[in-house]
Design a protein around this motif. Structure first.
Motif, short mmCIF file in Angstrom:
data_model
loop_
_atom_site.label_atom_id
_atom_site.label_comp_id
_atom_site.label_asym_id
_atom_site.label_seq_id
_atom_site.Cartn_x
_atom_site.Cartn_y
_atom_site.Cartn_z
N VAL A 1 0.84 -1.20 0.00
CA VAL A 1 0.00 0.00 0.00
C VAL A 1 0.87 1.25 0.00
O VAL A 1 0.60 2.22 -0.74
CB VAL A 1 -0.95 0.01 1.22
CG1 VAL A 1 -1.71 1.32 1.30
CG2 VAL A 1 -1.92 -1.16 1.15
N ASP A 2 1.92 1.24 0.80
CA ASP A 2 2.83 2.40 0.85
C ASP A 2 3.45 2.66 -0.52
O ASP A 2 3.62 3.81 -0.93
CB ASP A 2 3.94 2.17 1.88
CG ASP A 2 3.46 2.34 3.31
OD1 ASP A 2 2.41 3.00 3.50
OD2 ASP A 2 4.11 1.81 4.23
N MET A 3 3.80 1.60 -1.23
CA MET A 3 4.38 1.75 -2.56
C MET A 3 3.41 2.46 -3.51
O MET A 3 3.80 3.39 -4.23
CB MET A 3 4.75 0.39 -3.13
CG MET A 3 6.13 -0.12 -2.78
SD MET A 3 6.48 -1.65 -3.68
CE MET A 3 8.24 -1.80 -3.40
N VAL A 4 2.18 1.98 -3.53
CA VAL A 4 1.18 2.58 -4.41
C VAL A 4 0.94 4.03 -4.05
O VAL A 4 0.94 4.93 -4.91
CB VAL A 4 -0.14 1.79 -4.35
CG1 VAL A 4 -1.22 2.51 -5.16
CG2 VAL A 4 0.04 0.38 -4.89
N VAL A 5 0.73 4.29 -2.77
CA VAL A 5 0.43 5.66 -2.31
C VAL A 5 1.59 6.60 -2.59
O VAL A 5 1.39 7.76 -2.95
CB VAL A 5 0.08 5.65 -0.80
CG1 VAL A 5 -0.03 7.07 -0.26
CG2 VAL A 5 -1.23 4.90 -0.57
N SER A 6 2.82 6.10 -2.46
CA SER A 6 3.99 6.96 -2.71
C SER A 6 4.04 7.40 -4.17
O SER A 6 4.58 8.47 -4.48
CB SER A 6 5.28 6.24 -2.33
OG SER A 6 5.55 5.17 -3.21
N MET A 7 3.50 6.59 -5.07
CA MET A 7 3.45 6.97 -6.48
C MET A 7 2.29 7.92 -6.77
O MET A 7 2.36 8.73 -7.69
CB MET A 7 3.36 5.72 -7.35
CG MET A 7 4.64 4.91 -7.40
SD MET A 7 4.54 3.49 -8.54
CE MET A 7 3.79 2.25 -7.48
N LEU A 8 1.24 7.80 -5.96
CA LEU A 8 0.08 8.68 -6.15
C LEU A 8 0.27 10.02 -5.46
O LEU A 8 -0.19 11.05 -5.94
CB LEU A 8 -1.17 8.01 -5.59
CG LEU A 8 -1.65 6.75 -6.31
CD1 LEU A 8 -2.72 6.05 -5.48
CD2 LEU A 8 -2.19 7.11 -7.69
N GLU A 9 0.96 10.00 -4.32
CA GLU A 9 1.13 11.21 -3.51
C GLU A 9 2.59 11.37 -3.11
O GLU A 9 2.96 11.14 -1.96
CB GLU A 9 0.26 11.12 -2.25
CG GLU A 9 -1.21 10.92 -2.53
CD GLU A 9 -2.02 10.75 -1.26
OE1 GLU A 9 -1.43 10.84 -0.16
OE2 GLU A 9 -3.24 10.54 -1.36
N PRO A 10 3.46 11.72 -4.06
CA PRO A 10 4.87 11.91 -3.74
C PRO A 10 5.02 12.92 -2.60
O PRO A 10 4.42 13.98 -2.63
CB PRO A 10 5.47 12.44 -5.04
CG PRO A 10 4.48 12.09 -6.10
CD PRO A 10 3.14 12.07 -5.45
N ASP A 11 5.84 12.56 -1.61
CA ASP A 11 5.97 13.45 -0.45
C ASP A 11 7.11 14.45 -0.60
O ASP A 11 7.34 15.27 0.28
CB ASP A 11 6.15 12.64 0.83
CG ASP A 11 7.40 11.75 0.80
OD1 ASP A 11 8.18 11.88 -0.16
OD2 ASP A 11 7.58 10.96 1.73
N GLY A 12 7.85 14.32 -1.70
CA GLY A 12 8.92 15.29 -1.92
C GLY A 12 10.09 15.14 -0.98
O GLY A 12 10.91 16.03 -0.83
N SER A 13 10.21 13.98 -0.33
CA SER A 13 11.27 13.79 0.65
C SER A 13 12.64 13.58 0.01
O SER A 13 13.66 13.71 0.67
CB SER A 13 10.95 12.58 1.53
OG SER A 13 10.90 11.40 0.75
#
Length: 366
Positions: free
Chosen positions: A324-336
């Protein structure tokens, strides 16, 4: 390509796909583009030109919910009859909801045509991300979808697939289990499995791990393989029992009927191993006195069998949350600025319970 449909016939996305020489899913993704599409301009132009030529219009119902507001993840599973997948769904749903996402579960019943239907129907319209829990039956199509919709696989995948994955080393898992049995004195093992076919890599990988560990100890004739020979798999057989459980029962009955000098039986997964134990009990064969029995997955039921089932744990909760984290990171890049991981692999863990023990000297052929 000419359009042979009569004027009264309704033009569909399938017609557009045929005209453009692409898949129906490609047409759906391009015509309902949310701004993340990475298809080549040449492919986009072919689809748009075909749609214009055929006077195709996207159905109104697909225009009502902008993709940008979609927070639904499509989860494809092969079966709900195996407790492993039921647990997986619960973990995914709980964790996704904590991130303000929801999941839509598609049970494919191990049928490729259903898997294709779900991809064609929901990819790009009802989901902003996809999580596969089995080996995709249409790898090229999934690769294409991944260009627009973030897709992650929990489990096995072909090495040449570029899809992100959260994996467990099944070869190591098999080797670990074989090592434990060898140290307990077992030299004759039987691997009991559902079909060793293209539907699953984990089955053959677990077997490979067992074989490699035996070979490293020069136990060259210590393994017998019993697998179902059906080319198709179903969620349940005519008796209504779960498929994998039934296979464990059926092949164990065959083994005992034909006779064996084996001292340990390995189920391809816990469902099959529980079927093995059930049939042995029905036949009056003692576990682990007469046979040690073990499996893979560490499902809840493996802890409440009598005796408890020795198995291999897959860190399922961690793997689901990582997916889930992988998918969400592609949908909502946190800019970290952290590099995005395309593959995470967890180490298996051996769980020893009462179904296995030292080899019974009376069971060993002199």
């Amino acid at each position: 390509m000419s359009n042979n449909k009569s004027c009264s016939s309704k033009i569909t996305s399938t017609d557009v796909a045929r005209e453009a020489g692409v898949s129906q899913t490609t047409v759906s993704l391009i015509l309902s583009n949310s701004g993340r599409s990475t298809f080549s301009q040449e492919t986009r132009d072919r689809v748009l030109q075909a749609a214009e030529k055929l006077h195709y219009r996207i159905p109104e119902r697909r225009k009502k919910a902008p993709a940008v507001n979609n927070r639904t993840l499509l989860v494809l599973i092969p079966t709900v009859m195996n407790e492993y997948y039921a647990t997986l769904i619960s973990i995914l749903e709980e964790y996704a909801q904590s991130l303000n996402y929801h999941i839509f579960v598609c049970n494919c019943f191990r049928k490729p045509e259903l898997e294709k239907f779900y991809l064609d129907t929901f990819a790009g319209t009802a989901a902003c991300g996809i999580i596969y829990t089995f080996l995709p039956g249409f790898p090229e199509l999934v690769e294409e979808i991944n260009k627009t919709i973030p897709t992650v696989i929990i489990g096995e995948k072909h090495p040449d697939m570029s899809i992100c994955s959260v994996e467990l080393n099944n070869i190591t898992a098999g080797s670990m289990l074989a090592d434990y049995l060898l140290k307990a004195g077992h030299r004759k093992l039987v691997f009991i499995s559902t079909p060793l076919n293209r539907l699953s890599l984990s089955r053959s990988q677990r077997l490979e791990g067992i074989q490699k560990r035996l070979e490293s100890e020069h136990v060259t004739d210590g393994l017998t393989i019993l697998s179902a020979d059906s080319l198709s798999e179903n969620d349940k057989l005519e008796d209504g029992m779960p498929y994998e459980y039934s296979i464990g029962r059926m092949l164990t009955a065959q083994l005992i009927r034909e006779g064996t000098d084996a001292t340990a039986l390995i189920g391809v997964n816990d469902m099959t191993a529980i079927g093995i134990m059930n049939m042995l009990a029905e036949l009056g064969v003692k576990v682990p006195k007469d046979f040690s029995v073990c499996g893979f997955d560490n499902i809840f039921s493996s802890n409440i069998t009598t005796p408890g089932l020795t198995t291999v744990d897959h860190h399922l909760r961690l793997r689901c949350e990582s997916a889930v984290d992988m998918v969400v990171s592609m949908l909502e890049p946190d800019g970290s600025g952290h590099p995005f991981l395309r593959k995470i692999e967890y180490a298996p863990q051996l769980i020893i319970r009462g179904s296995t023990g030292p080899v019974n000297s009376h069971r060993v052929r002199k």
